[in-house]
Design an enzyme around this catalytic site. Structure first.
Site, short mmCIF file in Angstrom:
data_model
loop_
_atom_site.label_atom_id
_atom_site.label_comp_id
_atom_site.label_asym_id
_atom_site.label_seq_id
_atom_site.Cartn_x
_atom_site.Cartn_y
_atom_site.Cartn_z
N ARG A 95 -5.34 -52.05 92.87
CA ARG A 95 -6.13 -50.91 93.35
C ARG A 95 -7.58 -51.28 93.60
NH1 ARG A 95 -3.78 -45.82 89.82
NH2 ARG A 95 -2.29 -45.12 91.40
N GLY B 139 3.74 -46.45 92.22
CA GLY B 139 4.32 -46.37 90.89
C GLY B 139 5.25 -47.52 90.54
N GLY C 101 1.89 -40.69 91.97
CA GLY C 101 2.05 -39.24 92.12
C GLY C 101 1.62 -38.76 93.49
C1 3PG Z 1 -2.31 -42.48 89.31
O1 3PG Z 1 -2.38 -43.48 88.58
O2 3PG Z 1 -1.24 -42.06 89.79
C2 3PG Z 1 -3.57 -41.79 89.70
O3 3PG Z 1 -4.67 -42.57 89.39
C3 3PG Z 1 -3.66 -40.41 89.08
O4 3PG Z 1 -3.71 -40.48 87.69
P1 3PG Z 1 -3.32 -39.21 86.84
O5 3PG Z 1 -1.83 -39.03 86.96
O6 3PG Z 1 -3.77 -39.48 85.42
O7 3PG Z 1 -4.03 -38.01 87.44
#
Ligand code: 3PG
Length: 392
Positions: free
Chosen positions: A34, A349, A372
């Site tokens: 990232r 993810g 997400g």
């Molecule tokens: C992630 O890692 O999917 C994003 O940075 C969002 O993080 P979070 O689910 O803690 O809001």
């Protein structure tokens, strides 16, 4: 939507929200994907002569200071990657930060402290959003991975400054947007992961668009049960069996080819020491649990992948963290890597982590930096961090 390329940046203070929510261990960044993904925007800003103020969250400190979740190690790594100094603030707004911003010259980079150390961030508190906005002249949102969150630094601030998207944000929206609105065909979605519950929206939305839907991972066994087979000790969501049936019926109605495992690797224990065997899908023993797709299934799925022009992949096919159950996920990743005619989109993810683990990342067409966020995008939902851009 306006992009960072559409605004005058020279000498401007730019508040750039990035997603530096990276895995860390013992004060070291363990996956810098990232950070690297944000470099084009940061370099563009510095080259244009902006004074760059970077903001990010890290983890879930829930509104208070957690020492291990300071962004200091990230600043260090970013500085190495950029090949220039990155200043680091111990707060994310207020007088001490303002004073640091005042010292910035054109092309300088400052990283603020974890914005989630403040309760107002996740509440999208307008006072906090204004305090962020006071630091800058322009807001750039490059945090695609956090765009599904309506927080002060991702959404609120956009109402107080000229707000534009960064280059990573643009690229993510472009690739995912094109895939969903104007897909090359045959278009295949591979949906895996543990739970049906987490993938309902994405299956619903993609059933309207794809030619092929491939199912794998823990969530597959609720579908297997819906087909009338016993699943032994495999993951099963009793309350989603009817829904699984309705998805299969919907697929039939729509002419979507629905692919399910025909064989699986079963284990007598959820561990690397387990005894394992491969069985046909209708023969899962009552005391065993299925933890990966079997070799016949891998072959069928690989064929579908090779014959697709576009594949979106979200969720592993098995427990790939354990060697014994990584074969199915690896087979899918390899099929994608080898399919030269196939545009492969990895939806963040776990699937992104899997592709990384198998060292196949550079052979995918696009790996989303959003977990997400990309899931919500594929569900057809509007992302608050994107909607808010250009409000002013
Ligand atoms: C992630 O890692 O999917 C994003 O940075 C969002 O993080 P979070 O689910 O803690 O809001």
């Amino acid at each position: 939507k306006k992009s960072v390329k559409d605004v005058e940046l020279k000498g401007k203070r730019v508040f750039c929200r990035v997603d530096f929510n990276v895995p860390m261990k013992d004060g070291q960044v363990t996956d810098e994907t990232r950070i690297r993904a944000a470099l084009p925007t940061i370099e563009y800003l510095t080259n244009q002569g902006a004074k760059v103020i970077l903001a990010s969250h890290l983890g879930r400190p829930k509104g208070s200071v957690v020492e291990e979740l300071r962004l200091t190690p990230v600043a260090k790594r970013l500085s190495e990657l950029l090949g220039k100094e990155v200043k680091k603030a111990d707060e994310a707004y207020g007088d001490s930060v303002k004073a640091m911003v005042d010292t910035l010259s054109e092309g300088d980079v400052l990283l603020l402290e974890n914005v989630r150390f403040y309760p107002g961030e996740e509440k999208n508190d307008s006072e906090l959003a204004k305090a962020f906005a006071e630091l800058a002249d322009v807001y750039v949102n490059d945090a695609f991975g956090a765009a599904h969150r309506a927080h002060a630094s991702t959404e609120g601030i956009a109402h107080h400054l000229p707000a534009v998207s960064g280059l990573l944000m643009e690229k993510e929206l472009d690739v995912l947007g094109k895939a969903l609105s104007n897909p090359e065909r045959p278009f295949t979605a591979i949906i895996g992961g543990a739970k049906v519950k987490d993938k309902i929206g994405v299956i619903e939305n993609l059933l309207e668009k794809v030619d092929n839907l491939i199912i794998g991972g823990g969530l597959a066994y609720t579908f297997v049960k819906a087909q009338g087979h016993e699943v032994g000790k495999s993951l099963l969501e009793e309350d989603k069996i009817e829904l699984a049936k309705s998805f299969m019926e919907k697929a039939k109605e729509k002419g979507v080819n629905f692919y399910m495992p025909v064989d699986v690797v079963v284990a007598d224990d959820f561990s690397e020491e387990a005894n394992i065997k491969t069985v046909a899908i209708e023969e899962i023993p009552s005391d065993w649990e299925a933890l990966d797709i079997g070799p016949k299934t891998r072959e069928i799925y690989s064929d579908v992948i090779q014959n697709s022009k576009l594949v979106i992949w979200n969720g592993p096919m098995g427990v790939f963290e354990l060697k014994k159950f990584a074969g199915g996920t690896r087979a899918v990743a390899e099929a994608l890597a080898e399919a030269n005619d196939t545009y492969s989109v990895i939806g963040g993810g776990d699937s992104a982590a899997a592709v990384e683990k198998f060292h196949l990342a550079d052979r995918m067409s696009h790996i989303s930096t959003g977990g997400g966020a990309s899931l919500e995008f594929m569900e057809g939902k509007a992302l608050p961090g994107v909607v808010a851009l250009n409000d002013k």
